[in-house]
Design a protein around this motif. Sequence first.
Motif, PDB file in Angstrom:
ATOM      1  N   LEU A 437       0.836  -1.193   0.000  1.00 40.89           N
ATOM      2  CA  LEU A 437       0.000   0.000   0.000  1.00 40.89           C
ATOM      3  C   LEU A 437       0.876   1.249   0.000  1.00 40.89           C
ATOM      4  O   LEU A 437       1.894   1.301   0.689  1.00 40.89           O
ATOM      5  N   CYS A 438       0.457   2.264  -0.763  1.00 44.97           N
ATOM      6  CA  CYS A 438       1.146   3.553  -0.714  1.00 44.97           C
ATOM      7  C   CYS A 438       0.554   4.363   0.430  1.00 44.97           C
ATOM      8  O   CYS A 438      -0.643   4.650   0.443  1.00 44.97           O
ATOM      9  N   ARG A 439       1.393   4.717   1.398  1.00 43.62           N
ATOM     10  CA  ARG A 439       0.912   5.462   2.569  1.00 43.62           C
ATOM     11  C   ARG A 439       0.570   6.908   2.203  1.00 43.62           C
ATOM     12  O   ARG A 439      -0.071   7.603   2.965  1.00 43.62           O
ATOM     13  N   ALA A 440       1.012   7.379   1.037  1.00 42.41           N
ATOM     14  CA  ALA A 440       0.705   8.752   0.629  1.00 42.41           C
ATOM     15  C   ALA A 440      -0.664   8.843  -0.041  1.00 42.41           C
ATOM     16  O   ALA A 440      -1.454   9.725   0.247  1.00 42.41           O
ATOM     17  N   CYS A 441      -0.964   7.906  -0.972  1.00 44.25           N
ATOM     18  CA  CYS A 441      -2.209   8.057  -1.740  1.00 44.25           C
ATOM     19  C   CYS A 441      -3.179   6.887  -1.599  1.00 44.25           C
ATOM     20  O   CYS A 441      -4.291   6.922  -2.124  1.00 44.25           O
ATOM     21  N   GLY A 442      -2.779   5.825  -0.916  1.00 50.35           N
ATOM     22  CA  GLY A 442      -3.695   4.699  -0.716  1.00 50.35           C
ATOM     23  C   GLY A 442      -3.704   3.694  -1.852  1.00 50.35           C
ATOM     24  O   GLY A 442      -4.447   2.717  -1.821  1.00 50.35           O
ATOM     25  N   HIS A 443      -2.874   3.918  -2.855  1.00 51.03           N
ATOM     26  CA  HIS A 443      -2.816   2.999  -3.988  1.00 51.03           C
ATOM     27  C   HIS A 443      -2.301   1.627  -3.536  1.00 51.03           C
ATOM     28  O   HIS A 443      -1.390   1.533  -2.731  1.00 51.03           O
ATOM     29  N   GLN A 444      -2.934   0.547  -4.066  1.00 54.49           N
ATOM     30  CA  GLN A 444      -2.439  -0.812  -3.800  1.00 54.49           C
ATOM     31  C   GLN A 444      -1.873  -1.364  -5.088  1.00 54.49           C
ATOM     32  O   GLN A 444      -2.509  -1.268  -6.134  1.00 54.49           O
ATOM     33  N   VAL A 477       9.179   3.895  -5.852  1.00 48.98           N
ATOM     34  CA  VAL A 477       8.325   5.059  -6.031  1.00 48.98           C
ATOM     35  C   VAL A 477       6.903   4.556  -6.281  1.00 48.98           C
ATOM     36  O   VAL A 477       6.706   3.582  -7.002  1.00 48.98           O
ATOM     37  N   CYS A 478       5.896   5.181  -5.690  1.00 47.51           N
ATOM     38  CA  CYS A 478       4.519   4.750  -5.914  1.00 47.51           C
ATOM     39  C   CYS A 478       4.148   4.922  -7.389  1.00 47.51           C
ATOM     40  O   CYS A 478       4.315   6.010  -7.938  1.00 47.51           O
ATOM     41  N   PRO A 479       3.663   3.863  -8.025  1.00 51.43           N
ATOM     42  CA  PRO A 479       3.333   3.967  -9.450  1.00 51.43           C
ATOM     43  C   PRO A 479       2.165   4.927  -9.702  1.00 51.43           C
ATOM     44  O   PRO A 479       1.962   5.371 -10.822  1.00 51.43           O
ATOM     45  N   SER A 480       1.411   5.276  -8.672  1.00 52.67           N
ATOM     46  CA  SER A 480       0.255   6.145  -8.863  1.00 52.67           C
ATOM     47  C   SER A 480       0.588   7.614  -8.589  1.00 52.67           C
ATOM     48  O   SER A 480       0.381   8.476  -9.424  1.00 52.67           O
ATOM     49  N   CYS A 481       1.151   7.912  -7.398  1.00 49.62           N
ATOM     50  CA  CYS A 481       1.385   9.319  -7.047  1.00 49.62           C
ATOM     51  C   CYS A 481       2.871   9.685  -7.074  1.00 49.62           C
ATOM     52  O   CYS A 481       3.227  10.831  -6.827  1.00 49.62           O
ATOM     53  N   GLU A 482       3.699   8.717  -7.335  1.00 45.96           N
ATOM     54  CA  GLU A 482       5.145   8.928  -7.446  1.00 45.96           C
ATOM     55  C   GLU A 482       5.808   9.388  -6.152  1.00 45.96           C
ATOM     56  O   GLU A 482       6.929   9.879  -6.164  1.00 45.96           O
TER      57      GLU A 482
HETATM   58 ZN   LIG Z   1       0.944   6.706  -3.948  1.00 43.37          ZN
END
Ligand SMILES: [Zn+2]
Length: 731
Positions: A437-444, A477-482
């Motif tokens: 899980l991305c702790r910044a944007c919630g992306h899984q 790096v988060c693939p959604s919010c970077e």
């Molecule tokens: Zn993210």
Amino acid sequence: MTRPEFYDEGALVAVLTTQPLDRLLDYKAPEGGCLLGAFVEVPLGPRKVLGIVWGPGRGDWDISKVRSVIRVLDAAPMREEMRTFLLKAAEYTLTPMPAMLRLATRAPGLGDPPSMRKIYRRGEGEPDRATDARRRVMETLADYGDLSFTLKELSEMAGVTSSVVKGLVKQGVVSEEDAPRDVPFRRLDPSLPGKELTEDQAAGAAMLAEAVRSETYGTTLLRGVTGSGKTEVYLEAVAACLAQGRQALVLLPEIALTAEFLKRVQARFGARPAEWHSGATMTERRRIWRMVGQGGAQLVIGARSALFLPYQNLGLIVVDEEHDTSYKQEDGVLYNARDMAVLRASICGAHVVLASATPSLESWANAEAGKYKRLELTSRFGPAVMPTMGTIDMRAAALPADRWVSPDLQKAVQARIDAGEQAMLFINRRGYAPITLCRACGHQIACDQCDARMVEHRFLKRLMCHQCGETKPMPTVCPSCEAEDRLAPVGPGVERLGEEAALLWPDARIATLSSDMYGSARALKAEIESIAQGGADIVIGTQLVAKGHNFPNLTLVGVIDADLGLQGSDLRAAERTFQLMRQVAGRAGRADKPGTALLQTYQPDHPVIRAILAGDEEGFWRAEAAQREAAGVPPYGRMAGIILSGPDVAAVFDIANHLARADGPLRQVGAQVYGPAPAPIARVRGRHRVRMLVKADKGVALQGALRKWVRQVQIKGDIRLAIDIDPQSFY
Ligand SMILES: [Zn+2]
Ligand SMILES: [Zn+2]
């Protein structure tokens, strides 16, 4: 005995090929003629393909264009009972015959004439200099007992060049011989003394032997708790079968892990049986296929596809751990090996033994209905008893979010370590964590090809999709919010539990057992053996450890998440959880020390959890059976799953909707269609999946109606339609 049908040279014969055609093809019998059932090579367009002479030709083809059979292969003709079996199995599973024939001919070069080749096996003495490469060769040979290899197989399996093997041949440590390609297996001796049996076991063994000797079809459900001596009992049925000069087949799940089982068989009969599984070398597969067909193999221990070997005189099929879900083939031909074993035996007058500590509800219901005989082994081998069962209420444990071992379980494990015993922690999840899980944007992080989350496997340093097997490196790096370095694991997998255990018990020896953590089945086997000999204080494992391994010093099993299996909407969720928990608990206290099993649960009052604790199996089955009967679902009703898939979701739904509307043939037999709906995993390997479910009453001849129904639509292009009779999974 009637003389088998023979076709003279030039006579028209109908040939079933392994090619995906929907009909038999006419050919002229070759020079010298051919028998009904003969394995032949025939021309098809520019190619030569394998086929079986299936009967007289239809003659509805321009005779001047009918070609001749190229040659009759050097293999015993397919027997009538095998042809009947393939036909009936095809009818039941709605599988095209060419696909059935492919299952029955899964051996390379099966029609090649007998020839000689060089084989390699263990010779005398030890290598003069032990290099790593040489050690690997010796280990490979040791693993396979007295089996032989070709040069290519031995060097590939040991991961060495052929010159390493040749070097060992020069020293005589590896022997090189000329041998016929396929030699019979060593004779097994059923008259050797078996293990000493308790009174209970001896009575059971006598009953099974009697059933085998009757040479008529029958099925016995052999029920015995873990450690009750089921294997010893059914090996006596095998002995009775071999003594009659008939062949026997023992089907096992998880075939790669059967070293211990093979040792027992070898001890009982004095030689190794034939082993049929995906890990067997091509040379062995060919040899087994031929020897089974010629009577040079008396006993086959195998995975489900061993059912399709060309037995000459099959007298007994044992399906061990008959409830195991791996008996259902979920790819290609969708069949349940347990049910096909019963079908096969009913055709050839063989007896079937379905063995399990926790039978499937299907088998239990068949025994209740009097279709199967029932044999119960109640007492455990020796003084051991079933473990004491208890729950740990996780609502009261108040654990931090990244911890899964409750204080109560921690204490219990520590007590076992202090006593010099072993403890096991069980979690049915591979990998490190099920969610990233991305702790910044919630992306899984999900798979690009499937609608499924990717599972972190820290040991492999990758993320893996458990649907399609795709892996990718862990991104930073988060693939959604970077956002950088904000990805975090959520939830436990077996690897992460191992990490927690290392924190809780820093001085303990911890072994983590998960199939993907070992490069080979051999490495895994070695680890299991080392644990059995006391090489670990704490064993952490997935479903793999639930299956029949003997850890004599193990006295505690802690189930980390007993609720896990109860969450699905699967009609067998309760049954599977019950079976799995009982099996896992059965690992504890096998020798002379009593065992304990502790289930961590958030639902201690759930009826399934209570049934597991009470150990009231009959009560559980009865309640479960009543519920299924009320709902009209298997085994008290019939079901078929329809899975349509394709790259274009709209096109898939078009066909599905069309089918759903054109349900006349189903309504005629009183069957109902549910759906279409996107499958629970709506995309796998880039293909969109749509499911329908057909339900009918128990007595309905569903297959005929299904066939008529799907024939109404034309499946074009990239779209695939699969029909799953008696579905076991609904993903
Ligand atoms: Zn993210
Ligand atoms: Zn995937």
